[in-house]
Design an enzyme around this catalytic site. Sequence first.
Site, short mmCIF file in Angstrom:
data_model
loop_
_atom_site.label_atom_id
_atom_site.label_comp_id
_atom_site.label_asym_id
_atom_site.label_seq_id
_atom_site.Cartn_x
_atom_site.Cartn_y
_atom_site.Cartn_z
N PRO A 2 0.83 -1.20 0.00
CA PRO A 2 0.00 0.00 0.00
C PRO A 2 0.87 1.26 0.00
CG PRO A 2 -0.73 -1.56 1.66
CD PRO A 2 0.57 -2.06 1.16
N GLU A 3 0.49 2.23 -0.82
CA GLU A 3 1.23 3.49 -0.92
C GLU A 3 0.30 4.64 -0.54
OE1 GLU A 3 3.47 3.74 -4.63
OE2 GLU A 3 3.44 1.58 -4.82
N LYS A 58 3.19 6.17 4.15
CA LYS A 58 2.53 4.87 3.99
C LYS A 58 2.00 4.32 5.30
CE LYS A 58 5.75 3.47 0.30
NZ LYS A 58 6.69 2.41 -0.13
N ARG A 111 2.89 -9.94 8.13
CA ARG A 111 4.08 -10.78 8.28
C ARG A 111 5.33 -9.91 8.37
NH1 ARG A 111 1.57 -14.90 10.29
NH2 ARG A 111 -0.14 -15.59 8.96
N ARG A 260 13.91 -3.61 -7.75
CA ARG A 260 12.50 -3.24 -7.86
C ARG A 260 12.01 -3.43 -9.30
NH1 ARG A 260 10.43 0.30 -3.79
NH2 ARG A 260 12.00 0.94 -2.25
#
Length: 272
Positions: A2-3, A58, A111, A260
């Site tokens: 999530p950003e 975030k 996690r 990335r």
Amino acid sequence: MPEWPEMETYRRLLNDRLCGRKIVRATVNRAKSINEPEDAFVAGVTGTRILFVERRGKQLVFHLDDGNRLLLHLMLGGWLACGPEGPKEDDAFQIILEFDDGDHLYFGGLRLGHLHRMSAKQANEELKPLGPDPFDPRLTPDAFRSRLAARRGKLKSVLTDQKLVSGIGNCYSDEICFDAFVYPGTAVPSLDGETVERLYGSMKKVLAEAASYGGYMDKPLTPNDRLTGGYDSRCRVYDREGEPCVRCGTPIVKEELAGRKMFYCPHCQKAE
């Protein structure tokens, strides 16, 4: 992960649903997801009310009426669900908060992520290294240009550095670069003033649009949530490898930069 748009969507929805609600029960199914002994965490949050939910980059900050904070970082794979019942069995969630109206807030996929209870001072210290929010009024075009000018490395890596501007990650760095017609692997020192100005405008445009459609992460907060995840089908390049560019029809390319994923149009975003 999530950003900015995903966490901003969560923030808005949670504020509408949880403000003023009292936590009457807390369940911890994974001790590593919290920062203190389970008994202390449960006793510390039970009986408190959520005043409001704040977003910092975030991360979400739940402000409790006892002056403490719950600092949430979903990291990779984390998500939230809210309702009288969860979308999965209770033991599938790492933490569950139950409220006085029978509502529950479920924290899943923690996690790598976590929910930490801490004082206001501790939370401020934890968040101190973050760069400004993309929509902070103090982050003017000149301030953005100055912050970028002090950096080295490739553009995508710099945009995703939370110390530059907080909230931008893999997805939106690519979407911003596409909107600004910039190759995400460009060396930051080679960017001219006009390109930096375009990046600044694209950052605001892309993030605002993504948030208006609920972000790209398809994890509805509630069974009736029709907003969350609505931007996924609107992504121009992210996870669109091989699909035609929406501007020129050239197939979108996927590469890797510093570990990335990086998606871009080789025609609209020519490497220098």
